[in-house]
Design an enzyme around this catalytic site. Sequence first.
Site, PDB file in Angstrom:
ATOM      1  CG  ASP A  96      28.629  19.658   5.037  1.00  0.00           C
ATOM      2  OD1 ASP A  96      28.087  19.104   4.058  1.00  0.00           O
ATOM      3  OD2 ASP A  96      29.689  20.312   4.943  1.00  0.00           O
ATOM      4  CB  SER A  97      23.247  18.352   2.898  1.00  0.00           C
ATOM      5  OG  SER A  97      23.140  17.037   3.393  1.00  0.00           O
ATOM      6  CG  ASP A 125      29.744  15.641   5.253  1.00  0.00           C
ATOM      7  OD1 ASP A 125      30.627  14.938   4.733  1.00  0.00           O
ATOM      8  OD2 ASP A 125      28.805  16.153   4.613  1.00  0.00           O
ATOM      9  CE  LYS A 136      30.374  13.361   2.273  1.00  0.00           C
ATOM     10  NZ  LYS A 136      30.630  14.784   1.964  1.00  0.00           N
ATOM     11  CD  GLU A 168      32.648  19.506   0.938  1.00  0.00           C
ATOM     12  OE1 GLU A 168      33.055  20.601   0.478  1.00  0.00           O
ATOM     13  OE2 GLU A 168      31.461  19.317   1.252  1.00  0.00           O
ATOM     14  CD  GLU A 172      27.658  17.436  -4.361  1.00  0.00           C
ATOM     15  OE1 GLU A 172      28.286  17.133  -3.330  1.00  0.00           O
ATOM     16  OE2 GLU A 172      26.678  18.213  -4.362  1.00  0.00           O
TER      17      GLU A 172
HETATM   18  O1  KIV Z   1      26.351  16.918   2.784  1.00  0.00           O
HETATM   19  C1  KIV Z   1      25.919  16.050   2.004  1.00  0.00           C
HETATM   20  O2  KIV Z   1      24.749  15.640   2.054  1.00  0.00           O
HETATM   21  C2  KIV Z   1      26.836  15.507   1.019  1.00  0.00           C
HETATM   22  C3  KIV Z   1      26.238  14.736  -0.109  1.00  0.00           C
HETATM   23  C4  KIV Z   1      25.589  15.676  -1.052  1.00  0.00           C
HETATM   24  C5  KIV Z   1      27.228  13.863  -0.765  1.00  0.00           C
HETATM   25  O3  KIV Z   1      28.007  15.719   1.107  1.00  0.00           O
END
Ligand code: KIV
Length: 275
Positions: free
Chosen positions: A44-45, A83, A113, A115, A182
């Site tokens: 989600d980056s 994510d 994924k 969190e 992280e």
């Molecule tokens: O969103 C992302 O790119 C991430 C990584 C920084 C692990 O969760």
Amino acid sequence: MKNTVTTFQQMKEKGEKISMLTAYDYSTAKLVDEAGVNSILVGDSLGNVMLGYEDTIAVTVEDMIHHGRAVAKGAKNALVVVDMPFMSYQTSVYDAVVNAGRIMKETHCGAVKLEGGAVVCPQIKAIVDASIPVCAHLGLTPQSINAFGGFKVQGKTVEAAQKLIDDAKAVEAAGAFAVVLECVPAKLAKLVSEAVSIPTIGIGAGNGCDGQVLVYADMLAMFSDFCPKFVRKFANVGEIMSQAFKDYDAAVKDGSFPAEEHTYKIDDEVIEKLY
Ligand code: KIV
């Protein structure tokens, strides 16, 4: 060879390091995949890197599906992990399963994924029970940025370090196939990696982890808004792109582009018959 969650587990057991990079589009995913990287994270980056947001909070399930689908098309061998964005799983176990299901059905990714630790274990268990592999994410979890009060190294006190270990054990027990760590001190990340049997994937967590992940735009020096200390710039692609854009601009303006070899031919007789 196609990487799966089983490959991850086997690599940990054999002591082989797992490589993961983010990607958000088809062309980048193809390059990462062809380079032999084991896994592609559609993080989600993408909120920061692709959409110009200050953080990941505003990213939607639709955003993740849009980019995840493109990445999955480009990844032949890498395990694609997408994510789950903020508020797509925290609200309830039901929401978590529905959104994970949408993400997997509509992108063809291999895993999702999310969190959090013990607090999201009911969600992890329910998603895994629906046959969707889950990667957990502990330490500095960017979706909690407002609760953390900024981007800070996590797990530095006895209580926080113990909680990280307990959370890692909890997500493993809930069925997660891997866990991202992280911004965690390297010694602590190594302890966590030894405490669980699932692979740990570090980002700013030292080389005691079972694998590593970086945001591709950071390691190519393409994203200049912010660069964490843990990033190694493997190439200065940002500078190469910037120079190419300047050269293009100059070539268009001085008329040297397009040249003869970039043009299509037509018979002079055709042209002569036109008025
Ligand atoms: O969103 C992302 O790119 C991430 C990584 C920084 C692990 O969760």
